[in-house]
Design a protein around this motif. Structure first.
Motif, PDB file in Angstrom:
ATOM      1  N   ARG A   8      31.640  29.245  53.249  1.00 60.92           N
ATOM      2  CA  ARG A   8      30.736  29.646  52.191  1.00 60.92           C
ATOM      3  C   ARG A   8      31.222  28.798  50.920  1.00 60.92           C
ATOM      4  NH1 ARG A   8      30.834  35.840  50.160  1.00 60.92           N
ATOM      5  NH2 ARG A   8      29.570  35.895  52.250  1.00 60.92           N
ATOM      6  N   PHE A   9      32.290  28.272  50.698  1.00 63.01           N
ATOM      7  CA  PHE A   9      32.738  27.435  49.242  1.00 63.01           C
ATOM      8  C   PHE A   9      32.310  26.101  49.683  1.00 63.01           C
ATOM      9  CE2 PHE A   9      35.864  30.920  48.181  1.00 63.01           C
ATOM     10  CZ  PHE A   9      34.934  31.871  47.876  1.00 63.01           C
ATOM     11  N   ASN A  10      31.889  25.770  50.949  1.00 70.45           N
ATOM     12  CA  ASN A  10      31.624  24.177  51.162  1.00 70.45           C
ATOM     13  C   ASN A  10      30.192  23.716  50.563  1.00 70.45           C
ATOM     14  OD1 ASN A  10      32.367  21.682  52.080  1.00 70.45           O
ATOM     15  ND2 ASN A  10      31.652  21.996  54.361  1.00 70.45           N
ATOM     16  N   THR A  11      29.892  23.812  49.403  1.00 75.28           N
ATOM     17  CA  THR A  11      28.824  23.606  48.641  1.00 75.28           C
ATOM     18  C   THR A  11      29.080  22.836  47.247  1.00 75.28           C
ATOM     19  OG1 THR A  11      28.795  25.620  47.595  1.00 75.28           O
ATOM     20  CG2 THR A  11      27.644  25.652  49.594  1.00 75.28           C
ATOM     21  N   GLU A  12      27.988  22.072  46.896  1.00 73.92           N
ATOM     22  CA  GLU A  12      28.315  21.386  45.453  1.00 73.92           C
ATOM     23  C   GLU A  12      28.298  22.659  44.535  1.00 73.92           C
ATOM     24  OE1 GLU A  12      28.577  18.540  44.512  1.00 73.92           O
ATOM     25  OE2 GLU A  12      28.827  17.589  46.691  1.00 73.92           O
ATOM     26  N   GLU A  13      27.336  23.700  44.569  1.00 72.06           N
ATOM     27  CA  GLU A  13      27.243  24.748  43.778  1.00 72.06           C
ATOM     28  C   GLU A  13      28.468  25.614  43.779  1.00 72.06           C
ATOM     29  OE1 GLU A  13      24.064  28.516  43.076  1.00 72.06           O
ATOM     30  OE2 GLU A  13      23.857  27.224  44.949  1.00 72.06           O
ATOM     31  N   TYR A  14      28.789  26.111  42.720  1.00 71.68           N
ATOM     32  CA  TYR A  14      29.997  27.133  42.542  1.00 71.68           C
ATOM     33  C   TYR A  14      29.178  28.511  42.783  1.00 71.68           C
ATOM     34  CZ  TYR A  14      33.513  24.015  41.223  1.00 71.68           C
ATOM     35  OH  TYR A  14      34.327  23.096  41.203  1.00 71.68           O
ATOM     36  N   MET A  15      29.500  29.018  43.978  1.00 71.68           N
ATOM     37  CA  MET A  15      28.769  30.232  44.592  1.00 71.68           C
ATOM     38  C   MET A  15      28.974  31.420  43.487  1.00 71.68           C
ATOM     39  SD  MET A  15      27.550  28.806  47.060  1.00 71.68           S
ATOM     40  CE  MET A  15      26.479  30.367  47.920  1.00 71.68           C
ATOM     41  N   TYR A  16      30.093  31.609  42.805  1.00 68.78           N
ATOM     42  CA  TYR A  16      30.445  32.864  41.756  1.00 68.78           C
ATOM     43  C   TYR A  16      30.268  32.064  40.567  1.00 68.78           C
ATOM     44  CZ  TYR A  16      31.495  35.338  46.004  1.00 68.78           C
ATOM     45  OH  TYR A  16      31.415  35.979  47.391  1.00 68.78           O
ATOM     46  N   GLY A  17      29.749  30.951  40.195  1.00 69.70           N
ATOM     47  CA  GLY A  17      29.576  30.378  38.990  1.00 69.70           C
ATOM     48  C   GLY A  17      30.992  29.909  38.398  1.00 69.70           C
ATOM     49  N   GLU A  18      31.138  28.899  37.392  1.00 67.26           N
ATOM     50  CA  GLU A  18      31.985  28.268  36.852  1.00 67.26           C
ATOM     51  C   GLU A  18      32.866  29.119  35.510  1.00 67.26           C
ATOM     52  OE1 GLU A  18      31.124  24.350  35.809  1.00 67.26           O
ATOM     53  OE2 GLU A  18      29.992  23.964  37.504  1.00 67.26           O
ATOM     54  N   LYS A  19      32.163  30.315  35.306  1.00 75.50           N
ATOM     55  CA  LYS A  19      32.640  31.028  33.966  1.00 75.50           C
ATOM     56  C   LYS A  19      33.575  31.946  34.556  1.00 75.50           C
ATOM     57  CE  LYS A  19      30.198  28.936  31.147  1.00 75.50           C
ATOM     58  NZ  LYS A  19      30.791  27.966  30.022  1.00 75.50           N
ATOM     59  N   PRO A  20      34.605  32.527  33.662  1.00 72.92           N
ATOM     60  CA  PRO A  20      35.498  33.433  34.210  1.00 72.92           C
ATOM     61  C   PRO A  20      34.943  34.910  34.336  1.00 72.92           C
ATOM     62  CG  PRO A  20      35.581  33.196  31.986  1.00 72.92           C
ATOM     63  CD  PRO A  20      34.889  31.999  32.526  1.00 72.92           C
ATOM     64  N   ASN A  21      35.472  35.679  35.489  1.00 65.20           N
ATOM     65  CA  ASN A  21      35.047  37.144  35.508  1.00 65.20           C
ATOM     66  C   ASN A  21      35.443  37.623  33.876  1.00 65.20           C
ATOM     67  OD1 ASN A  21      36.713  39.970  35.923  1.00 65.20           O
ATOM     68  ND2 ASN A  21      35.202  39.730  37.023  1.00 65.20           N
ATOM     69  N   ALA A  22      34.396  38.743  33.709  1.00 65.51           N
ATOM     70  CA  ALA A  22      34.167  39.414  32.382  1.00 65.51           C
ATOM     71  C   ALA A  22      35.284  40.148  32.050  1.00 65.51           C
ATOM     72  CB  ALA A  22      32.769  40.080  32.302  1.00 65.51           C
ATOM     73  N   PHE A  23      36.078  40.696  32.975  1.00 64.20           N
ATOM     74  CA  PHE A  23      36.990  41.529  32.909  1.00 64.20           C
ATOM     75  C   PHE A  23      38.349  40.730  32.444  1.00 64.20           C
ATOM     76  CE2 PHE A  23      40.940  43.216  34.944  1.00 64.20           C
ATOM     77  CZ  PHE A  23      41.286  44.128  34.233  1.00 64.20           C
ATOM     78  N   ILE A  24      38.433  39.692  33.324  1.00 61.54           N
ATOM     79  CA  ILE A  24      39.613  38.751  32.985  1.00 61.54           C
ATOM     80  C   ILE A  24      39.579  38.257  31.646  1.00 61.54           C
ATOM     81  CG2 ILE A  24      40.699  36.812  33.826  1.00 61.54           C
ATOM     82  CD1 ILE A  24      41.355  38.888  35.529  1.00 61.54           C
ATOM     83  N   GLU A  25      38.248  37.724  31.252  1.00 60.78           N
ATOM     84  CA  GLU A  25      37.908  37.084  29.981  1.00 60.78           C
ATOM     85  C   GLU A  25      38.313  38.031  28.740  1.00 60.78           C
ATOM     86  OE1 GLU A  25      34.567  34.230  27.713  1.00 60.78           O
ATOM     87  OE2 GLU A  25      33.905  35.732  29.396  1.00 60.78           O
ATOM     88  N   LYS A  26      37.741  39.381  28.847  1.00 61.52           N
ATOM     89  CA  LYS A  26      37.850  40.276  28.016  1.00 61.52           C
ATOM     90  C   LYS A  26      39.276  40.789  27.894  1.00 61.52           C
ATOM     91  CE  LYS A  26      36.411  45.178  26.754  1.00 61.52           C
ATOM     92  NZ  LYS A  26      35.606  46.443  27.191  1.00 61.52           N
ATOM     93  N   PHE A  27      40.079  40.985  28.691  1.00 64.34           N
ATOM     94  CA  PHE A  27      41.617  41.539  28.712  1.00 64.34           C
ATOM     95  C   PHE A  27      42.535  40.242  28.937  1.00 64.34           C
ATOM     96  CE2 PHE A  27      39.187  45.237  29.880  1.00 64.34           C
ATOM     97  CZ  PHE A  27      39.800  46.221  29.095  1.00 64.34           C
TER      98      PHE A  27
END
Length: 200
Positions: A8-27
């Protein structure tokens, strides 16, 4: 056995994006002052890299070699360093009391193995350290906006509360949250969040 996550991760694209999870960012302030942080089931590294940009020394653990490779790439892009360890959390050994804090975002395992993984994570943290998690609840099956399609890979809030017993709960939430994370987490979701402090 084929490692589906490696594929699944063997791609150029970041499958879940490059930004952090909103919960981790918020807290993320909950991890303030904690030097060494572990990111378990970290996938392509978006949360580990984010925490590294805040000044933490971060080690990302994942089963997929391709995900860890992309973690290194993303860290370089953001001018930080992240240590990476390839490990199967179900079978492999995790160092004991090495980290000041730990996170896990959408790390999903069979129900009979969930407490095993949680215990490995908490054991990796020093007394007084903190553990932060966001996972999909069983209700996520009705939303179809990401996560496992198998009930046995999702979480019951009561199971997580039982696991938190005897630990200081700093945050516990069950309910709807909107998640736009790459192409695989898109829209309204049903999640469980927790932040606990390890007492001993």
């Amino acid at each position: 056995m084929t490692n589906s996550w490696n594929e699944r991760f063997n791609t150029e694209e970041y499958m879940y994006g490059e930004k952090p999870n909103a919960f981790i960012e918020k807290f993320s302030s909950q991890l303030g002052g904690l030097k060494n942080v572990a990111a378990f089931a970290e996938g392509e590294g978006r949360n580990a890299v984010f925490l590294a940009t805040l000044g933490h020394e971060v080690t990302a653990f994942d089963y997929a070699e391709s995900g860890l490779r992309k973690t290194k790439q993303l860290a370089k892009k953001n001018h930080v360093e992240v240590n990476t360890v390839q490990v199967d959390l179900l079978e492999g050994d995790i160092p004991a009391e090495q980290f000041d804090g730990a996170i896990m975002v959408f790390g999903h395992f069979p129900k009979e193995k969930q407490s095993l993984v949680f215990n490995k994570i908490v054991n990796s943290v020093k007394p007084g350290g903190k553990i932060m998690m966001e996972v999909y609840s069983e209700d996520q099956l009705d939303y179809q906006t990401g996560g496992p399609k198998n009930l046995e890979m999702l979480y019951k809030p009561q199971d997580l509360l039982d696991w938190c017993e005897g630990r200081k709960i700093l945050h516990f939430f069950v309910g709807e949250q909107t998640r736009h994370e790459g192409k695989l987490h898109k829209g309204l979701a049903h999640v469980i969040q927790l932040i606990v402090e390890k007492n001993n």
